[in-house]
Design an enzyme around this catalytic site. Sequence first.
Site, short mmCIF file in Angstrom:
data_model
loop_
_atom_site.label_atom_id
_atom_site.label_comp_id
_atom_site.label_asym_id
_atom_site.label_seq_id
_atom_site.Cartn_x
_atom_site.Cartn_y
_atom_site.Cartn_z
N LYS A 95 0.89 -1.17 0.00
CA LYS A 95 0.00 0.00 0.00
C LYS A 95 0.92 1.21 0.00
O LYS A 95 1.56 1.51 1.01
CB LYS A 95 -0.91 -0.01 1.24
CG LYS A 95 -1.81 1.21 1.29
CD LYS A 95 -2.60 1.31 2.58
CE LYS A 95 -3.18 2.71 2.69
NZ LYS A 95 -3.85 2.94 3.98
N ASN A 205 -9.84 1.95 8.90
CA ASN A 205 -9.12 1.65 10.14
C ASN A 205 -9.75 2.41 11.30
O ASN A 205 -10.44 1.84 12.13
CB ASN A 205 -7.63 1.97 10.01
CG ASN A 205 -6.82 1.49 11.20
OD1 ASN A 205 -7.35 1.14 12.24
ND2 ASN A 205 -5.53 1.42 11.06
N THR A 206 -9.52 3.72 11.32
CA THR A 206 -9.90 4.51 12.50
C THR A 206 -11.39 4.40 12.83
O THR A 206 -11.77 4.35 14.01
CB THR A 206 -9.51 5.99 12.29
OG1 THR A 206 -8.20 6.04 11.72
CG2 THR A 206 -9.50 6.76 13.58
#
Lengths: 256, 65
Positions: A95, A205-206
């Site tokens: 990534k 994610n967060t």
Amino acid sequence: MDFYGVALSSRLLLGTARYPSPKILEASIRASRVEVVTVSLRREGGEQRAGQAFWSFISAMGVRVLPNTAGCHSVKEAVTTAHMARELFGTNWIKLEVIGEADTLQPDVFGLVEAARILAADGFEIFPYTTEDLVVAERLIDVGCRVLMPWGAPIGSARGLNNLFGLKAMRAHFPDVPLVIDAGLGVPSHAAAAMELGYDAVLLNTAVAEAGDPVRMAEAFALAIEAGRMAYAASPMEPRDMAAPSTPVVGKAQLA
Amino acid sequence: MRILLNGTEHNLNASQLVEALEALGYKDAVVATALNGRFVPKALRPSTPLADGDHVEVLAAMQGG
């Protein structure tokens, strides 16, 4: 869905950072049934050897890893990090992040294209964290990227899809390139909206890790992504400006 | 010899990268290494000489988004 010849059934890719505990991370991965998780590289030091414990944890999860170059601000840093990641994680997937601006964490798209060119020539399979800019996207494809990951909004901002028009245009412009919304989502409806646009997957994610109950939120996102994808496959109706009665007018009684 | 490993200075008797890693407890660790900003594959650690003032980075798997 296919990334570089790897068929995946889950359209959710999950980050592994910022969870309250490894146990909650593990439960979130299980609850969302993800097959790919993102990981990073950081200095290994002290007596703790935190990286060794995390590596054992991830290896035991049986998921595919997508290492990132998070925090890299130059082509050199990103390329070196990618090489270190390839050896450590045993995958050509990377990534690729080249950050250009500290407040928005906006990608440095010039550095991104250059780093992608170098890495693709070296056999890497690149997942570039980019913007919805079509010219940049074309350049990324030209240098060898076979997946594109435009941002929804700045990383960790929970704003959702900031430029709906731009993201729609990108989908229309690259009908055959796997497109992943990476970054900026906050709630499952954002992910469902991305899938309804025809995006192939979502990377989060967060939004999961910092939810009050990450495990439940991970599952909620997984369900929203499934629903959004199903809706896209079912061809949603076009919006219109005026009302249109859903109940037939024909046969209506004259009671006035 | 003085080397800077992950930002911390160490005085070591190590002529190759692999020796520095062993001396500092990374012998069996799953890590990736760089010397002065350049990636050094594991296979090349025994043949990568160190010089006074070298910067070594030793990275491992970590949580990431």
